[in-house]
Design an enzyme around this catalytic site. Structure first.
Site, PDB file in Angstrom:
ATOM      1  N   ASP A 377       7.936  10.322  -5.231  1.00  0.00           N
ATOM      2  CA  ASP A 377       6.546   9.906  -5.139  1.00  0.00           C
ATOM      3  C   ASP A 377       6.511   8.382  -5.239  1.00  0.00           C
ATOM      4  O   ASP A 377       7.476   7.754  -5.684  1.00  0.00           O
ATOM      5  CB  ASP A 377       5.747  10.554  -6.269  1.00  0.00           C
ATOM      6  CG  ASP A 377       4.293  10.147  -6.251  1.00  0.00           C
ATOM      7  OD1 ASP A 377       3.715  10.050  -5.154  1.00  0.00           O
ATOM      8  OD2 ASP A 377       3.731   9.904  -7.337  1.00  0.00           O
ATOM      9  N   THR A 379       3.221   6.230  -6.111  1.00  0.00           N
ATOM     10  CA  THR A 379       2.317   5.715  -7.137  1.00  0.00           C
ATOM     11  C   THR A 379       2.658   6.295  -8.497  1.00  0.00           C
ATOM     12  O   THR A 379       2.663   7.502  -8.688  1.00  0.00           O
ATOM     13  CB  THR A 379       0.864   6.062  -6.768  1.00  0.00           C
ATOM     14  OG1 THR A 379       0.597   5.614  -5.439  1.00  0.00           O
ATOM     15  CG2 THR A 379      -0.096   5.416  -7.734  1.00  0.00           C
ATOM     16  N   GLU A 474      -9.171  -3.761  -5.164  1.00  0.00           N
ATOM     17  CA  GLU A 474     -10.516  -4.319  -5.276  1.00  0.00           C
ATOM     18  C   GLU A 474     -10.738  -4.915  -6.644  1.00  0.00           C
ATOM     19  O   GLU A 474     -11.319  -5.990  -6.796  1.00  0.00           O
ATOM     20  CB  GLU A 474     -11.561  -3.227  -5.008  1.00  0.00           C
ATOM     21  CG  GLU A 474     -11.869  -3.028  -3.545  1.00  0.00           C
ATOM     22  CD  GLU A 474     -13.237  -2.398  -3.341  1.00  0.00           C
ATOM     23  OE1 GLU A 474     -13.671  -1.644  -4.224  1.00  0.00           O
ATOM     24  OE2 GLU A 474     -13.857  -2.673  -2.315  1.00  0.00           O
ATOM     25  N   ASP A 654      -0.504   8.140  -0.360  1.00  0.00           N
ATOM     26  CA  ASP A 654      -1.147   6.866  -0.082  1.00  0.00           C
ATOM     27  C   ASP A 654      -1.139   6.578   1.415  1.00  0.00           C
ATOM     28  O   ASP A 654      -0.441   7.222   2.204  1.00  0.00           O
ATOM     29  CB  ASP A 654      -0.421   5.760  -0.847  1.00  0.00           C
ATOM     30  CG  ASP A 654      -1.335   4.598  -1.153  1.00  0.00           C
ATOM     31  OD1 ASP A 654      -2.462   4.586  -0.635  1.00  0.00           O
ATOM     32  OD2 ASP A 654      -0.928   3.699  -1.907  1.00  0.00           O
TER      33      ASP A 654
END
Length: 1186
Positions: A377, A379, A474, A654
C-alpha cells in the site's frame, strides 16, 4: 434488503427469506449479527478443525496408519509406544501452538467489538435495523444510514482511511425528515465501496438514498460531537468485510515440498518392504523349511508366501523412521524460536509508538527468506501522510532553496504574524521579504492559496485556528498562506474572510468549480470589496498550462523549468493562475450555470462544459511544490530490497499522479524518466512488442529466444533495459463504459532504455491477464493506482496463480486486509489507520523500513536454518534406518532390528534431537550486518537452492552411504575379531552396541561440521547428547534395572564389556573417519574451487567498501502530484451552507490582531546478465511510441 427501524424480528424475518431465496453458500447464517472474527477456531470447533488441519500433513496420517499396524501382534516387532508417544507429543505441541496463535487473534477481536453504542450495548450485539448513537472519534462498526447529527443541516464528518487508505475528511449528509425513519428497501450486500442505492419509505413518501447518506464500517467520526444512524448492513455483510476476503490456511513452500517428499519416501519404504518381503518368502521356502522343528512359523502362517506378506508389514513398521514424526515437532519448535527472535528484536522496535515487531503466526518464518514479489500500500505504509510546503515559483522566481547551504540553515522567523502556525517551517527568507516589500505577484500568489480551497476553519480560542481539509495538500497550502500573512479565517456559504497582513477582508464567494479526477483542477470565483470579479484556479500543470493566455508564454517556459526541477526532487507540484471576469459575462455565465445545475439529465456534462469555458485565457501566477514526507528509510529499504531481486508493486487507492510522484520519491521509479508519449487504450500486446523490439535493438539485433535462459517462463523476463508499469484500477477490470480520460502513456529512459508504461487494457480479464502479468513481471516496478481492496487481492492472486514465487503484501488499513490475506505472507503496519490490517496479518511492525530486516535477516536466517535442519534430519535418519535394511539380508529377512527398541525410541527424541534443534534455531552463515550489506545473499532462498529435490536426494545418498559403512565395517571386523580373553567378539548385542555408538558419534561429528555459528548452547547440546547416550546405554545394561525389570533389560553388563574392548573403539574410529573424511574433502574442494558469496564473506577480514550512491535530478514532465479527492469535493456543499457552524459564521466579525541517493543500476536476475551485456549507449535515446 428490507430494513425497519428497531424491529429486529421483522428484519430477521426478511433476512431469512432472502437467504432461502438466494441459496448462496456465501450467505451468512440467520439472524445476522454484527460479530466478526479474524480467528479460526472456537471452543467447539478447535479440536476437530485442528486435528483435520494437522492430518493434512501426510506424515501425521502416515504415522497414524503405522500405529494401527503396530497394534497387530502378528506383524509388529516393535512395541506400540515407539509410535504413539511421539505422535501424541507432536499433535499436542502443534495444537497448543495453534491455539496460542489463534488466541492472539481472538483477543483484539473482542477489543474491537467491545465499543459501546447509545444503550451501552456492545457492537457485537448490534443487529440490522437498530438505531445507534456514535460520538466523536469513534470507529463506525456497521454500515449506517445517517439519520441526524450535532452539526447544522445534519452534516457529519468522517475519516475514510480504513476504506481507501487516505486519511482525509469527507462530509456525509442526512436526508430531510429522517429523524424517525420508516422502512428502507436497498441493494443486497456487496463490495462496492463508492456506490449505494435504496429508497426510504416514510409517511407515504419516498426518498432516494445514495452513498452520500451512508457511514461505512471502518470510517471514524471526526469533528462531529454525535450522530444517529440506522444499521443497514452488519457483520460480514458490511462493504468493508465484503472486500476483506476469508482467512486462509497458509502453508510454506517447504511444507508443500515435504508432503511430496514424504510420499516419495513412503514409496521408497514400500519398495524396501517389497524387496525384503520377497527375500523372506524365498528364504523361508529354500532355507527356513529346513528349520521348522525348532523355528516353526507363527500360528496362522502356513506358507512362505504368507510369511513374506506379514514380513512386508513388519518391515514397514521397522523402517518407518526414514520419516520420523519428531521431524514435525522439531520444525514447530524451530519456527517458534524464530518467531520469538522477531518479537525480541530491538532493532525492529519503534520507541516513538512503543510498538515492537510481532510474529502473529509461527508457520511462515522460512517463507520470509524466499519472497520475490512485495505488494505494498502507499498511504500510511510508504508515506507518513504529512505534507510540507517546500518550494514555490512566483512570477518566474523560485523560492525555497537555502541561501547558505554550507552553513546550518535557520527557519524563517514568522513572529510578525500572531496567527502563524508555529509548526510550519520554511527555509528561504527572501519569500517573506517579498511579502513585506509589497510584491504584488507574491501577494496575489498567497491570496489565491487563501481563497481557492474547500478548507473549513474552526477557532476554539482566540487566535488558535484549526483547519479541516479534504486532502493534506490543501491543508499544507492554506497553512503556508497563513504563515506568510494571508490567513484564511472563516467562511459562510457566500463569503470568505481572509486576514491579509493583519487586515480583515471579506470576499464574496460567487462559485466553486470543484475538482475531480477528470478535471484535475479547482477554481473559485470571488468578488473583491472593490467589486472586481476574479477567477482563481489551481491544478495539474499538464492541464493548466494549456489554458493560459498566449501572453504568458515566456513566464510559462521559466515556470516549466522550475516545475522540472521540483519534480526531479520528487515534490508534488501544482500550477496557479487567475482570470479577471467582466460583470456582464459573469452574469450570463452564472445564469447558464444555474440552468445546468438544475438539468434533470446529463447535469455533470453540462457543468463540465461551462467550467471548461470559463477556465481559459488565464494569467499564470506560479507553482507550488509540496513534499509528501516518506517514512524514514523507505528509499533505502526499497533500494536494498530491489538489489535482493525482490520486485515491488505498489497497489494504492490514490490517484495516478500522486502514486507516480511517490514512486519517484521513494526511488521505485528511476530519476531519468523523461518523455511521455500518449497512447490509445487497449494496446497491451503492442506495448509488449515494442518492449521486445527495443530490447533487440539494444542488443545489436540478437534474438532473445536464442539467449533466453531455460529457467525463465517468459521471453519478456530477459529483455534488456529497465521498465516500470503504471496501471489504473479502471484498467484492471472492464467497466461498463471505458473512460477515455485515463490515457495510456509511454516514457523513455535515457541510459539505459527504461520506459514507464501507463496501461489501460482491462488487465484482469481472462483474455488479458497472462499478457498483463508477463508485461508487469518484465518491469522493474509496478504501480497500480485507484484500485479497490478487492482488486488489490485480485492482482496478488494473479501473480500467485501464474508465477512460482512467494508473495508478500504489506499495508496499514482495512482496505489492505484482502490482499494481506491473499498473499503468501501478510504484513500489517500498526500505524494511524486502525488495527484491521494488523489483525489480519501474519507479521506486524510500525514502520516500512523494518521490512528490510524482517526479510534479509530474520527471513534469510530462518530459511537457511530450516534448510540445514531438514538436510541433516533426513541424512541422520536414513543413516539410522537403512542399517535395518542391510541387516535383513543377514538375519533371514526375519524383521529383526539391529538396535534394541529403547535405542530406536530415544534416537530421535533424546540422542540427536537437541543438537539439530540448536542448529535450526541459532545457526548463521554471516553476521546480520553482512546480510544487510549484501542483498545478493538473499538469492538462494528465491531460487530455492538450499533445500529442494536435488538437495534431498544428496542427503539421502549420504545417509545411505553412511549406513552401508556403519553396517559392513563392524560386520567385517566382528567376523574374525576376538576379545582380550580370546573369546569370539561377535554376538548380536555387542554388534548392536557398536553400530549404535558409531552412529551417534558419526552424526554428532556431522552436525559439528554443518554448524556455522557456534554458541554455548550448541556445545552443550552436542556434547551433552553424547554424554546422555553413554549414560543411558550403561544404565540400561546395568544390574539395577535388571533387578527391577528382568523381562525388559536382560543383557546385563553388555555395554560395559563391549566398550571395554580396544577392537570396538578402533572399529568405531575407523567407521567415523571413513564416513566423515569424504564429506570434509568435498567441502574443502567446493570452498576453494566454487565458493558461494557467504563463504567469501566469512573469509573476508576487511570491512566492505561503502557503496557510493549517485544522486541525479530528474528532468521530466511527470510533475503534478496534487492530492485530488477520490470523490467530488465539498464545493457544492459549501455553497449550500449546510456544513457551516455558527461559530464559523461569527469569525468574520473578528478584528485584526497585532533527501537520499540512489544506486544507478539494479542487479539482474540470475541468468539475465549475459542478455544485457554489450548494450550500446547510443541505442538508449530512442523514443518508443505505441
Amino acid at each position: 434488503r428490507r430494513v425497519r427501524a428497531n424491529a429486529r424480528e421483522y428484519n430477521e424475518k426478511f433476512h431469512c427469506r432472502a437467504l432461502v431465496a438466494c441459496k448462496s453458500p456465501s450467505c451468512p447464517i440467520c439472524p445476522q449479527s454484527n460479530c466478526i472474527k479474524t480467528s479460526k477456531y472456537n471452543i467447539v470447533t478447535f479440536l476437530p478443525v485442528n486435528l483435520f488441519e494437522q492430518f493434512q500433513e501426510v506424515a501425521n496420517t502416515y504415522f497414524l496408519f503405522l500405529l494401527i499396524l503396530q497394534l497387530i501382534p502378528q506383524i509388529s516387532s516393535l512395541s506400540w509406544f515407539t509410535t504413539i508417544v511421539p505422535l501424541v507429543l507432536v499433535l499436542t505441541i502443534t495444537a497448543v501452538k495453534d491455539a496460542t496463535d489463534d488466541y492472539v487473534r481472538l483477543c483484539p477481536d473482542h477489543t474491537w467489538l467491545s465499543l459501546y453504542s447509545l444503550r451501552q450495548e456492545q457492537w457485537m450485539n448490534v443487529r440490522v435495523g437498530d438505531i445507534i448513537k456514535l460520538e466523536n472519534n469513534q470507529f463506525v462498526q456497521a454500515d449506517l444510514l445517517l439519520l441526524s447529527s450535532s452539526e447544522p443541516h445534519g452534516l457529519c464528518y468522517i475519516e475514510t482511511a480504513e476504506l481507501d487508505g487516505w486519511p482525509c475528511g469527507e462530509g456525509k449528509s442526512q436526508l430531510s425528515h429522517t429523524v424517525h425513519p420508516g422502512e428502507v428497501i436497498c441493494e443486497p450486500p456487496n463490495n462496492k465501496l463508492d456506490k449505494f442505492g435504496g429508497t426510504l419509505y416514510w409517511k407515504e413518501n419516498k426518498y432516494p438514498l445514495s452513498n452520500q447518506n451512508m457511514l461505512l464500517r471502518g470510517c471514524v467520526l471526526r469533528n462531529t460531537e454525535w450522530c444517529f444512524g440506522l444499521v443497514i448492513f452488519a457483520g460480514p455483510d458490511t462493504k468493508l468485510m465484503q472486500n476483506s476476503g476469508r482467512t486462509k490456511f497458509k502453508r510454506t513452500s517447504i511444507d508443500r515440498l515435504m508432503n511430496t517428499l514424504v510420499l516419495w519416501i513412503f514409496g521408497f519404504l514400500v519398495c524396501m518392504g517389497v524387496i525384503l518381503a520377497i527375500g523372506n518368502a524365498i528364504w523361508e521356502h529354500e532355507v527356513g523349511v529346513c528349520f521348522q522343528i525348532y523355528l516353526p512359523w507363527d500360528e496362522g502362517v502356513h506358507s512362505a508366501f504368507f510369511s513374506g506378506f506379514l514380513s512386508f508389514w513388519s518391515y514397514i513398521i521397522i523402517l518407518n523412521t526414514v520419516v520420523p514424526i519428531s521431524l514435525y515437532v522439531s520444525v514447530e519448535v524451530i519456527r517458534l524460536g524464530h518467531s520469538y527472535f522477531i518479537n525480541w528484536d530491538k532493532k525492529m522496535y519503534c520507541a516513538k509508538r512503543r510498538t515492537p515487531a510481532e510474529a502473529r503466526t509461527t508457520t511462515l518464518n522460512e517463507e520470509l527468506g524466499q519472497v520475490e514479489y512485495i505488494f505494498s500500500d502507499k498511504t500510511g505504509t510508504l508515506t507518513q501522510n504529512i505534507m510540507v510546503f517546500s518550494k514555490c515559483s512566483v512570477n518566474g522566481h523560485s523560492y525555497g532553496e537555502c541561501q547558505l547551504p554550507e552553513l546550518r540553515p535557520e527557519p524563517v522567523d514568522f513572529s510578525f504574524n500572531p496567527l502563524a502556525d508555529p509548526r510550519f517551517q520554511f527555509w528561504d527568507p527572501s519569500l517573506l521579504e517579498a511579502v513585506k516589500l509589497g510584491d504584488l505577484h507574491v501577494h496575489e500568489f498567497f491570496r489565491l492559496l487563501s481563497l481557492c480551497h474547500t478548507v473549513m476553519s474552526e477557532e476554539k480560542s482566540e487566535g488558535e485556528l484549526l483547519y479541516k481539509a479534504q486532502s493534506p495538500d490543501e491543508g499544507a497550502l492554506v497553512t503556508a498562506a497563513r504563515n506568510f500573512g494571508f490567513v484564511f479565517r472563516s467562511r459562510t456559504p457566500k463569503t470568505i474572510t481572509v486576514h491579509e497582513l493583519g487586515q480583515a477582508i471579506t470576499y464574496q464567494l460567487l462559485a466553486i468549480l470543484d475538482f475531480n479526477n477528470i478535471r484535475k483542477r479547482m477554481s473559485v470565483i470571488v468578488r473583491s470589496p472593490e467589486g472586481k470579479i476574479r477567477l482563481y484556479c489551481k491544478g495539474a500543470d499538464t492541464i493548466l498550462l494549456e489554458r493560459l493566455h498566449p501572453i504568458n508564454q515566456d513566464l510559462s517556459s521559466i515556470t516549466t523549468d522550475h516545475l522540472n526541477e521540483y519534480a526531479g526532487e520528487g515534490l508534488r507540484t501544482l500550477v496557479l493562475a487567475y482570470r479577471d471576469l467582466e460583470e456582464s459575462y459573469y452574469r450570463d455565465w452564472s445564469e447558464r450555470l444555474h440552468r445546468a445545475g438544475s438539468a434533470p439529465e446529463a447535469r455533470e456534462d453540462h457543468l463540465a462544459r461551462l467550467y471548461d469555458e470559463v477556465e481559459h485565457d488565464m494569467m499564470l501566477l506560479g507553482a507550488t511544490a509540496i513534499e509528501d514526507k516518506l517514512q524514514q528509510g523507505v528509499p533505502e529499504t526499497i533500494a536494498i530490497l530491489t538489489l535482493a531481486n525482490i520486485k515491488i508493486w505498489v497497489l494504492t487507492g490514490d490517484k495516478q499522479e500522486t502514486a507516480v510522484n511517490i514512486g519517484y520519491s521513494c526511488k521505485m521509479l528511476t530519476d531519468d524518466m523523461t518523455e511521455i508519449e500518449p497512447c490509445a487504450p487497449s494496446l497491451l500486446r503492442k506495448a509488449r512488442e515494442k518492449m521486445m523490439d527495443a530490447s533487440r535493438s539494444v542488443c545489436n539485433g540478437f534474438s532473445y529466444q536464442e539467449k533466453l535462459p531455460s529457467k525463465l517462463t517468459s521471453v519478456l523476463e530477459a529483455i534488456a533495459g529497465e521498465y516500470a508499469l503504471v496501471i489504473n484500477g479502471h484498467s484492471l477490470v472492464r467497466p461498463g463504459s471505458a473512460r477515455q480520460d485515463e490515457a495510456l502513456c509511454l516514457a523513455v529512459h535515457h541510459d539505459p532504455s527504461c520506459p514507464l508504461l501507463f496501461l489501460q487494457a482491462h488487465a484482469l480479464e481472462a483474455d488479458m491477464e497472462v499478457e498483463f502479468l508477463e508485461t508487469a513481471c518484465a518491469c522493474k516496478a509496478v504501480i497500480c493506482c485507484r484500485v479497490t481492496p478487492l482488486q488489490k487481492a485480485q492482482v496478488v492472486e494473479l501473480v500467485k496463480k501464474y508465477k512460482k514465487a512467494v508473495t508478500l503484501a504489506i499495508g496499514d488499513g482495512a482496505n489492505d486486509v484482502s490482499m494481506i490475506k491473499t498473499a503468501h505472507i501478510g504484513v500489517g503496519i500498526s500505524g494511524q489507520e486502525g488495527i484491521q490490517a494488523v489483525l489480519a496479518s501474519d507479521y506486524s511492525f510500525s514502520q516500512f523500513k523494518f521490512l528490510q530486516r524482517l526479510l534479509l535477516v530474520h527471513g534469510r536466517w530462518s530459511y537457511l536454518r530450516m534448510c540445514k535442519f531438514l538436510c541433516y534430519f533426513f541424512y541422520k535418519n536414513f543413516a539410522f534406518t537403512m542399517v535395518h535394511f542391510w541387516f535383513g539380508f543377514f538375519c533371514g529377512f526375519s524383521a529383526q532390528t539391529v538396535y534394541d527398541q529403547y535405542f530406536i525410541t530415544l534416537y530421535n527424541i533424546v540422542y540427536t534431537s537437541l543438537p539439530v534443534l540448536a542448529m535450526g534455531v541459532f545457526d548463521q552463515d554471516v553476521p546480520e550486518q553482512r546480510s544487510m550489506e549484501y542483498p545478493k545473499l538473499y538469492e538462494p532462498g528465491q531460487l530455492n537452492l538450499l533445500f529442494n529435490k536435488r538437495e534431498f536426494f544428496i542427503c539421502i545418498a549420504q545417509g545411505i552411504y553412511t549406513s552401508i559403512l556403519m553396517f559392513f565395517i563392524p560386520y567385517g571386523v566382528f567376523a574374525d575379531a576376538t576379545r582380550d580373553d580370546g573369546a569370539q567378539l561377535a554376538d548380536y548385542q555387542s554388534f548392536a552396541v557398536t553400530v549404535a555408538t558409531s552412529l551417534v558419534i558419526v552424526v554428532s561429528v556431522q552436525i559439528g561440521l554443518d554448524t556455522g555459528f557456534w554458541t554455548a548452547i550448541n556445545h552443550f547440546f552436542i556434547w551433552g547428547s553424547l554424554a546422555a547416550y553413554f549414560a543411558i546405554l550403561f544404565t540400561m545394561h546395568s544390574d539395577g534395572l535388571f533387578r527391577m525389570f528382568p523381562n525388559q533389560f536382560r543383557f546385563v553388563g553388555n555395554a560395559q564389556n563391549t566398550l571395554a574392548q580396544p577392537t570396538v573403539w578402533l572399529t568405531i574410529a575407523l567407521t567415523t573417519v571413513v564416513c566423515i573424511v569424504p564429506v570434509v574433502a568435498f567441502r574443502f574442494l567446493k570452498l576453494d574451487l566454487k565458493p558461494e558469496l557467504s563463504d567469501t564473506l566469512v573469509r573476508k577480514k576487511q570491512k566492505t567498501q561503502h557503496r557510493c550512491m549517485r544522486h541525479a535530478g530528474r528532468v521530466g514532465s511527470r510533475r503534478s502530484g496534487y492530492a485530488f479527492s477520490h470523490q467530488e469535493g465539498f464545493g457544492e456543499l459549501i455553497m449550500s451552507g449546510k456544513n457551516m457552524r455558527l461559530s464559523s459564521l461569527a469569525l468574520s466579525s473578528f478584528a485584526p490582531r497585532p533527501s537520499s541517493s540512489w544506486i544507478e543500476t539494479l542487479r539482474k536476475k540470475k541468468g539475465c546478465e549475459g542478455s544485457s551485456a554489450g548494450s550500446p549507449s547510443g541505442a538508449a535515446d530512442k523514443t518508443l511510441k505505441v
